[in-house]
Design a protein around this motif. Structure first.
Motif, PDB file in Angstrom:
ATOM      1  N   ILE A  77       0.608  -1.002  -0.143  1.00  0.00           N
ATOM      2  CA  ILE A  77       0.174   0.138  -0.115  1.00  0.00           C
ATOM      3  C   ILE A  77       0.820   1.033   0.071  1.00  0.00           C
ATOM      4  CG2 ILE A  77      -1.647   1.416   1.168  1.00  0.00           C
ATOM      5  CD1 ILE A  77      -2.654  -0.837   2.301  1.00  0.00           C
ATOM      6  N   CYS A  78       2.050   1.310   0.864  1.00  0.00           N
ATOM      7  CA  CYS A  78       2.755   2.367   0.822  1.00  0.00           C
ATOM      8  C   CYS A  78       3.471   2.707  -0.636  1.00  0.00           C
ATOM      9  CB  CYS A  78       4.038   1.916   1.849  1.00  0.00           C
ATOM     10  SG  CYS A  78       3.627   2.111   3.620  1.00  0.00           S
ATOM     11  N   VAL A  94       0.487   4.353  -2.471  1.00  0.00           N
ATOM     12  CA  VAL A  94       0.303   5.987  -2.332  1.00  0.00           C
ATOM     13  C   VAL A  94       1.573   6.861  -2.182  1.00  0.00           C
ATOM     14  CG1 VAL A  94      -1.680   5.215  -0.693  1.00  0.00           C
ATOM     15  CG2 VAL A  94       0.323   5.598   0.278  1.00  0.00           C
ATOM     16  N   SER A 110      -1.161   2.389   7.374  1.00  0.00           N
ATOM     17  CA  SER A 110      -1.872   2.110   6.198  1.00  0.00           C
ATOM     18  C   SER A 110      -2.536   0.892   6.464  1.00  0.00           C
ATOM     19  CB  SER A 110      -0.808   2.102   4.899  1.00  0.00           C
ATOM     20  OG  SER A 110       0.324   1.579   5.335  1.00  0.00           O
ATOM     21  N   LEU A 153      -4.242   9.107   4.754  1.00  0.00           N
ATOM     22  CA  LEU A 153      -3.385   8.241   3.944  1.00  0.00           C
ATOM     23  C   LEU A 153      -2.867   8.555   2.678  1.00  0.00           C
ATOM     24  CD1 LEU A 153      -2.141   5.354   4.137  1.00  0.00           C
ATOM     25  CD2 LEU A 153      -4.410   4.282   3.540  1.00  0.00           C
ATOM     26  N   THR A 154      -4.046   8.944   1.931  1.00  0.00           N
ATOM     27  CA  THR A 154      -3.901   9.395   0.643  1.00  0.00           C
ATOM     28  C   THR A 154      -2.891  10.735   0.162  1.00  0.00           C
ATOM     29  OG1 THR A 154      -5.874   9.796   0.300  1.00  0.00           O
ATOM     30  CG2 THR A 154      -5.514   7.654  -0.526  1.00  0.00           C
ATOM     31  N   VAL A 187      -6.370   0.771  -1.909  1.00  0.00           N
ATOM     32  CA  VAL A 187      -6.204   0.401  -0.606  1.00  0.00           C
ATOM     33  C   VAL A 187      -7.477  -0.281   0.158  1.00  0.00           C
ATOM     34  CG1 VAL A 187      -6.072   1.815   1.736  1.00  0.00           C
ATOM     35  CG2 VAL A 187      -5.106   2.537  -0.327  1.00  0.00           C
ATOM     36  N   THR A 238      -6.098  -4.909   0.391  1.00  0.00           N
ATOM     37  CA  THR A 238      -5.190  -4.960   1.509  1.00  0.00           C
ATOM     38  C   THR A 238      -5.786  -6.256   2.246  1.00  0.00           C
ATOM     39  OG1 THR A 238      -5.218  -2.627   1.760  1.00  0.00           O
ATOM     40  CG2 THR A 238      -4.366  -3.756   3.484  1.00  0.00           C
TER      41      THR A 238
END
Ligand code: HEM
Length: 441
Positions: free
Chosen positions: A165-166, A169, A181, A214-215, A252, A256
């Motif tokens: 995810i990192c 984004v 995240s 997060l985004t 996301v 996930t």
């Protein structure tokens, strides 16, 4: 099933260990809804007041998913009711028609085999600010198993999914960023309940805040246009900022917990049915299979997807009057595809069984909304199996120890699943058997 070493998990009870554990995992997540949905499985379609028309048959499910003229992801009771208030109106899973097709086409290169490999391997991390020598979750897992320690596979896979995810984004995958995240994705999906058609106003506000935080780096990466980041690449592919941010949010949310759910369940099922060795490329004494070679791993993985069904249901809003499995539905009605019933009708886990074409890949959907992230999901599964394979090649068995199903989650899974290595010719041998393949993961 043929010749599995069920002694890994004893099959003396009426219900094999695999089925008993899966039942526990499902019931821990949905103690009321899961038994209720399973109770409907003997009828191809069932109308349930306030829920909709529930479909339990794979062929009928496929007809609904392919008939985009009559059944939509936009409208009353459809996913758009849940996700549009949080993610906005254009995030694939709440779009239809030409706009939807165009956005999918534009996003295609993000999921090319090379792009997903780089995302899973974390390439570009150095430029993104991560210490290139930092040990990846999978490399650390291998080292600990090789040294005779016990690892929690659920935690390892969560860390791996978090660093993917990192990557999506555009954040360097520091421990804190990975934790944040994962937590953000869980907060949002955890609000969704199968019986609830919409989130409350305060839930929507909270989810927007969490996802917004997060985004935020994704927005910066998009604006900077750095093509070593996924948001920067989206800009290069011609996506508007709004489309790119919507897509990041959708990834996301959809990508996930599904992977986090599946990988520990795959290893648990393989262990319970005596397929671990063959999953990891080792023929165990007393095991024999109709399938062989490269196909074998794929078949075990697909069969585990069929029995786990990480996304247990799909929703559609009826656009125009239709007949589904002999039942009439009208515009505005809701159809609930009980994917878990459709896929599990073929019976217990058995990679040797020929695959019914109606069921094949239904766990990833069908038609224009077929899972866009499948290549990324499969790359993450492969990465874990590639990491474990050299350990199995040393002659040691991968053993599942204590497990703890997760409670109150949307996507059923294990909160904890312990792995150790047992027997074989000793510790510290994995490197000789090609651990180098996973360096950098
Ligand atoms: C084992 C893992 C996964 C499973 C079982 C799964 C399952 C599914 C299913 C069943 C659908 C279709 C839903 C419907 O038609 O209503 C879907 C759609 C989707 N998935 Fe996955 N998924 C997985 C992993 C991922 C990953 C890793 C990503 C990306 C990061 C992802 C991104 C998406 C997106 C964007 C859609 C919407 C596509 C569209 O509407 O055009 N998924 N997934």
């Amino acid at each position: 099933m043929t010749g599995g070493r069920r002694g890994e998990g004893r099959a003396t009870e009426a219900r094999p260990a695999e089925a008993r554990w899966e039942e526990r995992v499902q019931r821990a997540a949905h103690p009321v809804a899961y038994p209720a949905v399973r109770a409907l499985r003997s009828r191809p379609v069932v109308r349930i007041p306030r829920v909709g028309l529930v479909v339990n048959d794979a062929a009928i499910a496929r007809e609904v998913l392919l008939d985009v003229g009559r059944f939509s992801k936009v409208g009353p009771g459809a996913p758009s009711d849940l996700w549009t208030p949080i993610l906005g109106p254009s995030v694939l899973l709440n779009m239809e028609g030409a706009e939807h097709a165009a956005l999918r086409r534009a996003l295609g290169p993000i999921f090319s085999p090379r792009a997903v490999r780089e995302l899973v391997e974390g390439r570009g991390r150095e430029r993104a600010g991560r210490d290139p020598d930092a040990t990846s979750p999978l490399a650390a897992m291998v080292a600990r198993l090789d040294a005779g320690e016990t690892v929690d596979l659920a935690r390892v896979v969560a860390a791996q999914a978090g660093s993917v995810i990192c990557g999506l984004v555009g954040l360097p995958p520091t421990d804190a960023a990975v934790r944040t995240s994962i937590a953000a994705a869980q907060v949002v999906t955890g609000m969704v309940r199968l019986h609830r058609r919409r989130l409350t106003t305060s839930q929507v506000a909270y989810a927007r805040r969490v996802l917004g935080e997060l985004t935020a780096p994704a927005r910066d990466a998009y604006r900077a246009g750095d093509e070593s980041t996924v948001p920067g690449r989206m800009r290069g592919l011609g996506l508007s900022e709004r489309e790119a941010m919507g897509a990041v949010g959708a990834f996301v949310l959809t990508g996930t917990e599904t992977v986090q759910s599946f990988v520990p369940r795959l290893l648990a099922i393989a262990y319970d049915t005596g397929w671990t060795g063959r999953l990891l490329g080792v023929e165990e004494a007393g095991s024999r299979s109709e399938v062989s070679g490269d196909d074998l791993r794929r078949r075990v993985v697909e069969e585990a997807l069929r029995v786990t069904v990480p996304t247990p249901a799909m929703l559609r809003s009826v656009r125009a009057d239709a007949v589904v499995g002999g039942e009439r539905v009208s515009a505005g009605d809701r159809v609930v595809i009980a994917t878990v019933n459709c896929c599990r009708a073929a019976g217990a886990f058995d990679p040797d069984r020929p695959v019914d074409p109606d069921v094949r890949h239904l766990w990833f959907g069908a038609g224009p909304h077929f899972c866009l992230g499948m290549p990324l999901a499969m790359a993450q599964v492969e990465a874990v199996l590639d990491a474990l394979t050299p350990l199995a090649a040393t002659g040691r068995r991968v053993v599942v120890g204590r497990r703890r199903p997760a409670r109150g989650v949307l996507v059923p899974g294990y909160r904890g699943l312990e792995l150790t290595l047992d027997g074989g010719h000793g510790r510290g041998r994995a490197v000789e058997h090609g651990q180098g393949r996973i360096v950098g993961l």
